[in-house]
Design an enzyme around this catalytic site. Structure first.
Site, PDB file in Angstrom:
ATOM      1  CB  ALA A 176      -0.875  -0.016   1.254  1.00 24.66           C
TER       2      ALA A 176
ATOM      3  CD  GLU B  21       1.915  -5.371   5.699  1.00 22.29           C
ATOM      4  OE1 GLU B  21       2.681  -6.310   5.980  1.00 22.29           O
ATOM      5  OE2 GLU B  21       1.199  -5.349   4.688  1.00 22.29           O
TER       6      GLU B  21
HETATM    7  N1  CAA Z   1       4.611   3.226  -0.616  1.00 23.34           N
HETATM    8  C1  CAA Z   1       5.004   4.392  -1.122  1.00 23.34           C
HETATM    9  N2  CAA Z   1       6.155   4.561  -1.792  1.00 23.34           N
HETATM   10  C2  CAA Z   1       6.928   3.478  -1.969  1.00 23.34           C
HETATM   11  C3  CAA Z   1       6.578   2.220  -1.458  1.00 23.34           C
HETATM   12  C4  CAA Z   1       5.356   2.107  -0.763  1.00 23.34           C
HETATM   13  N3  CAA Z   1       4.905   0.942  -0.265  1.00 23.34           N
HETATM   14  N4  CAA Z   1       7.556   1.343  -1.770  1.00 23.34           N
HETATM   15  C5  CAA Z   1       8.489   2.034  -2.449  1.00 23.34           C
HETATM   16  N5  CAA Z   1       8.108   3.328  -2.585  1.00 23.34           N
HETATM   17  C6  CAA Z   1       8.836   4.420  -3.244  1.00 23.34           C
HETATM   18  C7  CAA Z   1      10.004   4.901  -2.392  1.00 23.34           C
HETATM   19  O1  CAA Z   1       9.561   5.835  -1.423  1.00 23.34           O
HETATM   20  C8  CAA Z   1      10.879   5.526  -3.450  1.00 23.34           C
HETATM   21  O2  CAA Z   1      10.361   6.811  -3.784  1.00 23.34           O
HETATM   22  P1  CAA Z   1      11.371   8.063  -4.042  1.00 23.34           P
HETATM   23  O3  CAA Z   1      12.193   7.637  -5.235  1.00 23.34           O
HETATM   24  O4  CAA Z   1      10.409   9.187  -4.333  1.00 23.34           O
HETATM   25  O5  CAA Z   1      12.179   8.208  -2.804  1.00 23.34           O
HETATM   26  C9  CAA Z   1      10.662   4.629  -4.669  1.00 23.34           C
HETATM   27  O6  CAA Z   1       9.436   3.935  -4.446  1.00 23.34           O
HETATM   28  C10 CAA Z   1      11.753   3.587  -4.837  1.00 23.34           C
HETATM   29  O7  CAA Z   1      11.875   2.870  -3.606  1.00 23.34           O
HETATM   30  P2  CAA Z   1      13.240   2.748  -2.769  1.00 23.34           P
HETATM   31  O8  CAA Z   1      14.112   3.947  -3.017  1.00 23.34           O
HETATM   32  O9  CAA Z   1      12.873   2.457  -1.353  1.00 23.34           O
HETATM   33  O10 CAA Z   1      13.883   1.474  -3.492  1.00 23.34           O
HETATM   34  P3  CAA Z   1      14.893   0.426  -2.870  1.00 23.34           P
HETATM   35  O11 CAA Z   1      15.362  -0.411  -4.007  1.00 23.34           O
HETATM   36  O12 CAA Z   1      15.908   1.113  -2.012  1.00 23.34           O
HETATM   37  O13 CAA Z   1      13.994  -0.472  -1.871  1.00 23.34           O
HETATM   38  C11 CAA Z   1      12.029  -1.724  -1.252  1.00 23.34           C
HETATM   39  C12 CAA Z   1      12.954  -1.264  -2.395  1.00 23.34           C
HETATM   40  C13 CAA Z   1      12.780  -2.695  -0.337  1.00 23.34           C
HETATM   41  C14 CAA Z   1      10.832  -2.437  -1.894  1.00 23.34           C
HETATM   42  C15 CAA Z   1      11.556  -0.502  -0.433  1.00 23.34           C
HETATM   43  O14 CAA Z   1      11.040   0.453  -1.346  1.00 23.34           O
HETATM   44  C16 CAA Z   1      10.495  -0.784   0.587  1.00 23.34           C
HETATM   45  O15 CAA Z   1      10.795  -1.316   1.644  1.00 23.34           O
HETATM   46  N6  CAA Z   1       9.222  -0.399   0.295  1.00 23.34           N
HETATM   47  C17 CAA Z   1       8.147  -0.489   1.233  1.00 23.34           C
HETATM   48  C18 CAA Z   1       7.682  -1.927   1.430  1.00 23.34           C
HETATM   49  C19 CAA Z   1       6.600  -1.973   2.482  1.00 23.34           C
HETATM   50  O16 CAA Z   1       6.799  -1.682   3.656  1.00 23.34           O
HETATM   51  N7  CAA Z   1       5.374  -2.356   2.044  1.00 23.34           N
HETATM   52  C20 CAA Z   1       4.241  -2.444   2.931  1.00 23.34           C
HETATM   53  C21 CAA Z   1       3.453  -1.191   2.827  1.00 23.34           C
HETATM   54  S1  CAA Z   1       2.211  -1.096   4.069  1.00 23.34           S
HETATM   55  C22 CAA Z   1       0.922  -2.020   3.528  1.00 23.34           C
HETATM   56  O17 CAA Z   1       0.966  -2.644   2.466  1.00 23.34           O
HETATM   57  C23 CAA Z   1      -0.243  -1.989   4.449  1.00 23.34           C
HETATM   58  C24 CAA Z   1      -1.359  -2.887   4.161  1.00 23.34           C
HETATM   59  O18 CAA Z   1      -1.275  -4.124   4.266  1.00 23.34           O
HETATM   60  C25 CAA Z   1      -2.674  -2.334   3.938  1.00 23.34           C
END
Ligand code: CAA
Length: 256
Positions: free
Chosen positions: A66, A135
């Site tokens: 998300a 999460e």
């Molecule tokens: N939401 C919003 N933006 C996100 C995102 C997310 N879930 N995942 C990645 N992005 C964005 C980053 O903020 C970044 O944006 P900017 O370039 O503007 O800074 C861009 O995508 C690229 O991401 P990274 O720079 O972080 O890329 P990376 O290669 O260093 O890392 C990753 C990749 C490990 C997937 C990392 O992006 C990450 O950990 N993402 C979040 C994963 C996460 O926690 N997902 C769960 C979300 S909560 C949820 O889903 C709740 C639910 O059940 C309802």
């Protein structure tokens, strides 16, 4: 037919739906969730579509969850509504689709991304894919059915470890766990998904719809889904949620 942030291609009775929001690794914001809902509703009514393959654009990510930036300032009521609306519009909806959905996992399937793949009927992963429900690193729990569907697919012990550690598993581990049906090279992913779709096409579509309904009668809509929504919402008022989401947006590790 066109839907925002989605590409749709239909060939030989197989639709391929590609989520394209690559600047955020295809993270699901409100607009993408609504677009996917509209696409599923539309595809259900297309007599010339029998199977749907769902994938993410680019080579890095299926869906990275998300959209954290969208919900970081939400309160409890908004958090609970985020979960309830997501279930209704997308996750429960895709699980209840009239035709089989094959998730072709082309990279990260995290949080809501893995939850989306799990709401599909079958999963194939590229060998580069990484899967997890991270999460708890945000001070949250999975809010799109993950606490229920992960347990169903991999068993309680493995599901608990994945959620409590917030860790990612690689594709071979996901196959061993039964989380994905098959692992293939990234450049063969769509072709293998198409061959699986072709094997489905030889069978009765009316029977497919009935298989989905019968399986769902046992696995969907249990009390855990409602408990997940309530608990997900309640966490939005905690200090850990504030710290977890700020840490992600500030690109640092959270301190709990
Ligand atoms: N939401 C919003 N933006 C996100 C995102 C997310 N879930 N995942 C990645 N992005 C964005 C980053 O903020 C970044 O944006 P900017 O370039 O503007 O800074 C861009 O995508 C690229 O991401 P990274 O720079 O972080 O890329 P990376 O290669 O260093 O890392 C990753 C990749 C490990 C997937 C990392 O992006 C990450 O950990 N993402 C979040 C994963 C996460 O926690 N997902 C769960 C979300 S909560 C949820 O889903 C709740 C639910 O059940 C309802």
């Amino acid at each position: 037919m066109e839907f925002p942030h989605l590409h749709l291609a239909i060939e030989n009775r197989v639709a391929t739906l590609t989520i394209d929001r690559q600047k955020a690794l295809n993270a699901l914001n409100k607009e993408v969730i609504q677009a996917l809902h509209d696409a599923i509703e539309w595809l259900d009514e297309q007599a010339d579509v029998r199977v749907v393959i769902l994938t993410g654009a680019g080579e890095k990510s299926f869906v990275a969850g998300a959209d954290i930036a969208e919900f970081a300032s939400f309160n409890e009521a908004q958090g609970e509504a985020l979960s309830a609306d997501g279930h209704r519009l997308l996750f429960d909806r895709i699980a209840a689709a009239k035709k089989p959905y094959i998730a072709a996992i082309n990279g990260y399937a995290l949080g809501g991304g893995l939850e989306l793949a799990m709401a599909c009927h079958v999963r194939i992963a590229a060998d580069t894919a990484r899967l997890g429900l991270p999460e708890t690193s945000l001070g949250l729990i999975p809010g799109y059915g993950g606490t229920q569907r992960l347990v169903q697919l991999v068993g309680k012990g493995r599901a608990m470890e994945m959620m409590l550690s917030a860790g990612m598993i690689d594709a071979p581990t996901a196959e061993r766990y039964g989380l994905v049906n098959k692992v293939v090279a990234l450049d063969e992913l769509m072709q293998v998904a198409q061959s699986m779709a072709a094997s489905f096409l030889k069978q009765s579509g009316q029977a497919h719809a009935a298989v989905i309904q019968a399986v769902n009668a046992a696995t969907e809509g249990g009390p855990g889904f409602g408990a997940e929504q309530n608990l997900f919402g309640a966490l939005f008022s905690t200090a850990d949620f504030a710290e977890g989401t700020s840490a992600f947006l500030e690109k640092r590790k959270p301190s709990f």
